[in-house]
Design an enzyme around this catalytic site. Structure first.
Site, mmCIF file in Angstrom:
data_model
loop_
_atom_site.group_PDB
_atom_site.id
_atom_site.type_symbol
_atom_site.label_atom_id
_atom_site.label_comp_id
_atom_site.label_asym_id
_atom_site.label_seq_id
_atom_site.Cartn_x
_atom_site.Cartn_y
_atom_site.Cartn_z
ATOM 1 N N ARG A 199 40.120 26.382 25.890
ATOM 2 C CA ARG A 199 41.283 26.018 24.643
ATOM 3 C C ARG A 199 41.921 26.831 24.487
ATOM 4 N NH1 ARG A 199 38.750 23.886 19.157
ATOM 5 N NH2 ARG A 199 40.002 26.146 17.929
ATOM 6 N N LYS A 259 36.959 23.408 7.634
ATOM 7 C CA LYS A 259 37.278 22.559 8.087
ATOM 8 C C LYS A 259 36.953 20.943 8.102
ATOM 9 C CE LYS A 259 36.465 23.464 13.026
ATOM 10 N NZ LYS A 259 37.476 24.506 14.113
HETATM 11 C C1 PLP Z 1 36.279 24.854 14.320
HETATM 12 C C2 PLP Z 1 36.254 26.335 14.668
HETATM 13 C C3 PLP Z 1 35.582 27.296 13.832
HETATM 14 C C4 PLP Z 1 33.960 26.636 13.608
HETATM 15 O O1 PLP Z 1 33.249 26.324 15.022
HETATM 16 P P1 PLP Z 1 31.549 26.299 13.634
HETATM 17 O O2 PLP Z 1 31.587 25.606 15.510
HETATM 18 O O3 PLP Z 1 32.231 25.071 13.362
HETATM 19 O O4 PLP Z 1 31.778 27.593 13.549
HETATM 20 C C5 PLP Z 1 35.646 28.653 14.838
HETATM 21 N N1 PLP Z 1 36.816 29.348 15.367
HETATM 22 C C6 PLP Z 1 37.931 28.357 15.569
HETATM 23 C C7 PLP Z 1 39.024 28.860 16.070
HETATM 24 C C8 PLP Z 1 37.710 27.128 15.122
HETATM 25 O O5 PLP Z 1 38.191 25.529 15.281
#
Ligand code: PLP
Length: 361
Positions: free
Chosen positions: A132, A38
């Site tokens: 969250r 992302k």
């Molecule tokens: C963005 C996201 C991740 C990845 O997080 P990082 O800190 O970049 O490894 C993992 N799980 C969810 C649900 C996310 O939204």
């Protein structure tokens, strides 16, 4: 031809290397990886580098990003990290696995999965304290019971996400709790949960320090693959590259000037009455890059330069008397926020380096 400015230089071979080392480190503990794209706006070349490095899935929070990667011919299992009711139909058509916490949404996914003759796989997210996404552990059993009654939906696992909103640390206790929940749900419903997804780049310290990962057999990693660090303290992970992304912009003014503004001080362009430290006369360099391009706090200059401030279109630097000539290129390292904003900016050109190695591999 001169390279375009501003641009972000992306080393695909370094990203692939990071994915490979992390796949090895976690693989030894029985943990598979989802490469999270992302922050790169679902850049297909980066997804490809991650896959070549050994990640088993590609995960993204945006459906548009997943569609882009599929259209570019990336073929793997795609995971949607953020599931919205209104996108149910498109999710069924484009995504193999989605993370879910709302029954209403899963019902809608089920309805479309039936229409399109698909079996849609879901991972149910559990709230472990970060506040969250997630179903409270006490509500998990009822949720699973209801989902098991829905056609064309397969529960393939449970997961949790920590250290994102509330800054809660994924530790042995939290991971133990998730493992226990997996065992309990399997027993209660005589199901097998194939994926127990324990978290993200913040899980590195836990995994290094724990002799036993329990049922945790998957992590979703963005930042550690892209920037080579864990995310509890932003420490570099040994053996990984930490600057696979570099931002390069152009110096458009370089002059010796006073360090204090002169005249009556009012609000600046962003409604703040600024204050300044007197550094005497010094060399000030203006970069053609501003808040419309990038999150300025996510930039750190490579050299002796220091960021003094920014406006919509300009960054002002103290060059510490380095001759930083007009027209010269200035390099910055990026943190996650800087990366996210740079990759999303229409003004910043993406330039891939190490691409021949990726194509040849
Ligand atoms: C963005 C996201 C991740 C990845 O997080 P990082 O800190 O970049 O490894 C993992 N799980 C969810 C649900 C996310 O939204």
């Amino acid at each position: 031809m001169k390279a375009l400015l501003p641009r972000i230089e992306i080393s695909l071979s370094q990203i692939r290397h990071n994915a490979r080392i992390l796949s090895e480190i976690y693989g030894k503990k029985g943990i598979s990886l989802m490469g999270v794209t992302k922050a790169t706006l679902g850049e297909p070349a980066i997804a490809k580098a991650m896959i070549q490095g050994g990640v088993k899935f590609i995960a993204d929070s945006r459906l548009e990003n997943i569609q882009k990667m599929k259209n570019a011919g990336i073929s793997t299992q795609f995971v949607l990290l953020r599931t919205a009711l209104s996108q149910a139909e498109a999710i069924i058509r484009n995504v193999d696995i989605s993370l879910n916490t709302e029954l209403k949404t899963v019902r809608e996914l089920s309805r479309y999965a039936k229409i399109y003759h698909r079996i849609h796989q879901i991972i149910i997210m559990v709230e472990m304290g970060d506040l969250r996404e997630g179903i409270l552990p006490c509500d998990l059993s009822q949720f699973i019971k209801e989902v098991l009654g829905l056609p064309n939906i397969k529960i393939i696992g449970i997961g949790c996400n920590l250290a994102c909103y509330g800054g809660i640390k994924p530790d042995a206790e939290k991971m133990g709790e998730l493992s226990q929940l997996a065992d309990a749900m399997e027993q209660e419903f005589s199901i097998h949960l194939e994926i127990i997804s324990g978290g993200n780049s913040a899980n590195y310290e836990w995994s290094e320090s724990t002799p036993q990962v329990g049922r945790i057999n998957n992590l979703r990693l963005g930042e550690s693959i892209l920037l080579g660090c864990e995310t509890l303290n932003r420490k570099a992970i040994p053996g990984l590259y930490t600057s696979a992304f570099k931002l390069i912009a152009e110096a458009i003014e370089s002059k010796e000037k006073p360090s204090l503004p002169f005249g009556e001080i009012c609000q600046n362009a962003f409604g703040i009455v600024p204050t300044f430290r007197d550094r005497g006369i010094h060399r000030r360099v203006i970069i053609a890059l501003g808040r419309q391009d990038i999150l300025i706090s996510g930039l750190s200059p490579n050299s002796n330069l220091e960021i003094l401030g920014s406006s919509s279109d300009h960054v002002v630097l103290d060059s510490h008397n380095d001759a930083c000539e007009v027209g010269s290129e200035v390099k910055f390292n990026l943190d996650y926020g800087g990366l996210l904003s740079a990759m999303t900016s229409p003004f910043i050109t993406k330039q891939f380096i190490g691409i021949s190695q990726i194509v040849a591999a």
